[in-house]
Every structure is written in structure tokens, then in C-alpha cells.
Design a protein around this motif. Structure first.
Motif, mmCIF file in Angstrom:
data_model
loop_
_atom_site.group_PDB
_atom_site.id
_atom_site.type_symbol
_atom_site.label_atom_id
_atom_site.label_comp_id
_atom_site.label_asym_id
_atom_site.label_seq_id
_atom_site.Cartn_x
_atom_site.Cartn_y
_atom_site.Cartn_z
ATOM 1 N N PRO A 295 -15.063 -32.124 15.674
ATOM 2 C CA PRO A 295 -14.794 -32.877 16.906
ATOM 3 C C PRO A 295 -15.650 -32.389 18.077
ATOM 4 O O PRO A 295 -15.885 -31.185 18.241
ATOM 5 C CB PRO A 295 -13.311 -32.609 17.173
ATOM 6 C CG PRO A 295 -12.742 -32.245 15.842
ATOM 7 C CD PRO A 295 -13.845 -31.523 15.117
ATOM 8 N N ALA A 296 -16.099 -33.323 18.889
ATOM 9 C CA ALA A 296 -16.979 -33.021 20.023
ATOM 10 C C ALA A 296 -16.387 -31.977 20.959
ATOM 11 O O ALA A 296 -17.116 -31.156 21.517
ATOM 12 C CB ALA A 296 -17.303 -34.306 20.786
ATOM 13 N N GLU A 297 -15.061 -31.981 21.121
ATOM 14 C CA GLU A 297 -14.458 -31.028 22.061
ATOM 15 C C GLU A 297 -14.557 -29.577 21.590
ATOM 16 O O GLU A 297 -14.313 -28.657 22.374
ATOM 17 C CB GLU A 297 -13.004 -31.394 22.374
ATOM 18 C CG GLU A 297 -12.085 -31.383 21.184
ATOM 19 C CD GLU A 297 -11.939 -32.743 20.516
ATOM 20 O OE1 GLU A 297 -10.987 -32.887 19.727
ATOM 21 O OE2 GLU A 297 -12.750 -33.644 20.757
ATOM 22 N N LEU A 298 -14.938 -29.337 20.334
ATOM 23 C CA LEU A 298 -15.079 -27.965 19.825
ATOM 24 C C LEU A 298 -16.525 -27.479 19.831
ATOM 25 O O LEU A 298 -16.784 -26.304 19.591
ATOM 26 C CB LEU A 298 -14.526 -27.870 18.396
ATOM 27 C CG LEU A 298 -13.041 -28.150 18.241
ATOM 28 C CD1 LEU A 298 -12.644 -28.096 16.770
ATOM 29 C CD2 LEU A 298 -12.223 -27.158 19.053
ATOM 30 N N VAL A 299 -17.469 -28.361 20.102
ATOM 31 C CA VAL A 299 -18.888 -28.020 20.009
ATOM 32 C C VAL A 299 -19.264 -26.866 20.940
ATOM 33 O O VAL A 299 -19.986 -25.948 20.547
ATOM 34 C CB VAL A 299 -19.779 -29.256 20.245
ATOM 35 C CG1 VAL A 299 -21.239 -28.870 20.413
ATOM 36 C CG2 VAL A 299 -19.613 -30.229 19.093
ATOM 37 N N GLY A 300 -18.784 -26.864 22.161
ATOM 38 C CA GLY A 300 -19.107 -25.791 23.108
ATOM 39 C C GLY A 300 -18.622 -24.438 22.610
ATOM 40 O O GLY A 300 -19.350 -23.439 22.675
ATOM 41 N N GLU A 301 -17.394 -24.389 22.098
ATOM 42 C CA GLU A 301 -16.853 -23.133 21.565
ATOM 43 C C GLU A 301 -17.651 -22.654 20.360
ATOM 44 O O GLU A 301 -17.903 -21.456 20.209
ATOM 45 C CB GLU A 301 -15.389 -23.312 21.161
ATOM 46 C CG GLU A 301 -14.440 -23.527 22.323
ATOM 47 C CD GLU A 301 -13.024 -23.745 21.821
ATOM 48 O OE1 GLU A 301 -12.364 -22.739 21.490
ATOM 49 O OE2 GLU A 301 -12.600 -24.915 21.749
ATOM 50 N N ILE A 302 -18.052 -23.587 19.509
ATOM 51 C CA ILE A 302 -18.835 -23.213 18.324
ATOM 52 C C ILE A 302 -20.201 -22.694 18.743
ATOM 53 O O ILE A 302 -20.672 -21.677 18.230
ATOM 54 C CB ILE A 302 -18.955 -24.396 17.357
ATOM 55 C CG1 ILE A 302 -17.594 -24.666 16.719
ATOM 56 C CG2 ILE A 302 -20.014 -24.123 16.283
ATOM 57 C CD1 ILE A 302 -17.508 -25.934 15.928
ATOM 58 N N GLY B 255 -29.869 -22.800 14.018
ATOM 59 C CA GLY B 255 -28.673 -23.474 14.484
ATOM 60 C C GLY B 255 -27.569 -23.555 13.450
ATOM 61 O O GLY B 255 -26.507 -24.103 13.703
ATOM 62 N N VAL B 256 -27.812 -23.012 12.260
ATOM 63 C CA VAL B 256 -26.823 -23.017 11.188
ATOM 64 C C VAL B 256 -25.819 -21.902 11.448
ATOM 65 O O VAL B 256 -26.179 -20.793 11.823
ATOM 66 C CB VAL B 256 -27.522 -22.824 9.829
ATOM 67 C CG1 VAL B 256 -26.527 -22.730 8.699
ATOM 68 C CG2 VAL B 256 -28.501 -23.955 9.580
ATOM 69 N N VAL B 257 -24.529 -22.215 11.249
ATOM 70 C CA VAL B 257 -23.464 -21.266 11.584
ATOM 71 C C VAL B 257 -22.614 -20.983 10.337
ATOM 72 O O VAL B 257 -21.938 -21.879 9.836
ATOM 73 C CB VAL B 257 -22.554 -21.821 12.699
ATOM 74 C CG1 VAL B 257 -21.512 -20.798 13.109
ATOM 75 C CG2 VAL B 257 -23.376 -22.275 13.897
ATOM 76 N N PRO B 258 -22.634 -19.745 9.824
ATOM 77 C CA PRO B 258 -21.796 -19.422 8.669
ATOM 78 C C PRO B 258 -20.313 -19.440 9.061
ATOM 79 O O PRO B 258 -19.941 -18.940 10.116
ATOM 80 C CB PRO B 258 -22.246 -18.023 8.261
ATOM 81 C CG PRO B 258 -22.887 -17.450 9.474
ATOM 82 C CD PRO B 258 -23.409 -18.602 10.285
ATOM 83 N N ARG C 70 -26.076 -31.674 13.932
ATOM 84 C CA ARG C 70 -26.504 -33.041 13.656
ATOM 85 C C ARG C 70 -26.132 -33.909 14.846
ATOM 86 O O ARG C 70 -24.950 -34.067 15.159
ATOM 87 C CB ARG C 70 -25.838 -33.555 12.381
ATOM 88 C CG ARG C 70 -26.106 -34.980 12.046
ATOM 89 C CD ARG C 70 -27.509 -35.143 11.484
ATOM 90 N NE ARG C 70 -27.658 -36.540 11.098
ATOM 91 C CZ ARG C 70 -28.759 -37.215 11.280
ATOM 92 N NH1 ARG C 70 -29.812 -36.648 11.813
ATOM 93 N NH2 ARG C 70 -28.828 -38.461 10.917
ATOM 94 N N ASP C 71 -27.120 -34.444 15.535
ATOM 95 C CA ASP C 71 -26.904 -35.364 16.651
ATOM 96 C C ASP C 71 -25.979 -34.798 17.718
ATOM 97 O O ASP C 71 -25.094 -35.490 18.224
ATOM 98 C CB ASP C 71 -26.363 -36.710 16.145
ATOM 99 C CG ASP C 71 -27.341 -37.442 15.245
ATOM 100 O OD1 ASP C 71 -28.554 -37.232 15.407
ATOM 101 O OD2 ASP C 71 -26.883 -38.220 14.385
ATOM 102 N N GLY C 72 -26.147 -33.531 18.066
ATOM 103 C CA GLY C 72 -25.353 -32.903 19.116
ATOM 104 C C GLY C 72 -23.987 -32.419 18.672
ATOM 105 O O GLY C 72 -23.246 -31.857 19.466
ATOM 106 N N LEU C 73 -23.640 -32.655 17.415
ATOM 107 C CA LEU C 73 -22.368 -32.181 16.863
ATOM 108 C C LEU C 73 -22.666 -31.201 15.736
ATOM 109 O O LEU C 73 -23.802 -30.774 15.570
ATOM 110 C CB LEU C 73 -21.548 -33.369 16.329
ATOM 111 C CG LEU C 73 -21.147 -34.423 17.354
ATOM 112 C CD1 LEU C 73 -20.491 -35.607 16.663
ATOM 113 C CD2 LEU C 73 -20.216 -33.845 18.407
ATOM 114 N N TYR C 74 -21.647 -30.848 14.983
ATOM 115 C CA TYR C 74 -21.827 -30.034 13.789
ATOM 116 C C TYR C 74 -21.165 -30.734 12.618
ATOM 117 O O TYR C 74 -20.136 -31.392 12.774
ATOM 118 C CB TYR C 74 -21.176 -28.655 13.952
ATOM 119 C CG TYR C 74 -21.925 -27.719 14.847
ATOM 120 C CD1 TYR C 74 -22.966 -26.935 14.357
ATOM 121 C CD2 TYR C 74 -21.599 -27.607 16.190
ATOM 122 C CE1 TYR C 74 -23.654 -26.060 15.177
ATOM 123 C CE2 TYR C 74 -22.272 -26.731 17.014
ATOM 124 C CZ TYR C 74 -23.302 -25.960 16.508
ATOM 125 O OH TYR C 74 -23.976 -25.108 17.329
#
Length: 105
Positions: free
Chosen positions: A32-39, A51-54, A71-75
Motif C-alpha cells: 500500500p502507498a501509505e507504507l512506502v515512506g516507512e519502507i 532499491g531492493v529490500v530484503p 515499481r512505479d513509486g511503490l513496492y
């Protein structure tokens, strides 16, 4: 992700299972977009590049390790075929995911 480091982020969310041009035999859950900043913040200490996150993820009690990728500003969270088979997940299903990101040591 045992024996790695401190937990930087632990979240639960719901996502739809989608198909995307990627390595078979995966389907993907869009974070979800709302979690992108925290990730992105956690990824500063956890990512090994590109940019890959284990992560360690759990769906319907099945825990697996994989890597989120941008991918496109999300994960996207790849869901392995073994997890799909064990849980009966199919394209278009909504799943509840528990996701953990730990610091590299």
C-alpha cells in the motif's frame, strides 16, 4: 529474518495479488502507498542496493523470505509458488501480509 539485526519495520496490511512481468513462478502483492515512506526509511539500513529490500513475509501462517522491489513509486512483494500452493492464493485474491524489515549487521 533471524540473526540479522534489529527490526526496523514490522507491519500488517492487505493487498491484492497481481501478475506482473517478472520471474515466474511469482505473483505479487502491491505494498500500500501509505507504507512506502516507512519502507524507504527502513531500506536505508536494510537494502543491499538497486532499491531492493530484503524482507521476511508471512501470508496465512506461511513465513518466507524474499525481497521487495520498487515499481512505479511503490513496492512489489513477490509471492513464491510454494506459498501460493500452500495457501491457495490466486490472481485477484486479497491477502493479509505481515512484513518485517531488519537492519543489516
Amino acid at each position: 529474518m533471524s540473526e540479522e539485526g534489529e527490526t526496523l519495520l514490522s507491519v500488517d496490511f492487505e493487498a491484492e495479488v497481481i501478475e506482473w512481468r517478472g520471474p515466474a513462478p511469482f505473483v505479487f502483492a502491491t505494498i500500500p502507498a501509505e507504507l512506502v515512506g516507512e519502507i524507504r526509511f527502513a531500506a536505508r539500513q536494510a537494502s543491499y542496493g538497486w532499491g531492493v529490500v530484503p524482507v521476511e513475509a508471512s501470508i496465512a501462517g506461511h513465513v518466507f523470505r524474499t525481497s521487495l522491489f520498487p515499481r512505479d513509486g511503490l513496492y512489489l512483494l513477490p509471492v513464491k509458488r510454494a506459498v501460493q500452493n500452500a495457501t491457495g492464493i490466486a490472481l485477484g485474491d486479497r491477502v493479509t501480509v505481515t512484513l518485517r524489515i531488519e537492519a543489516r549487521v
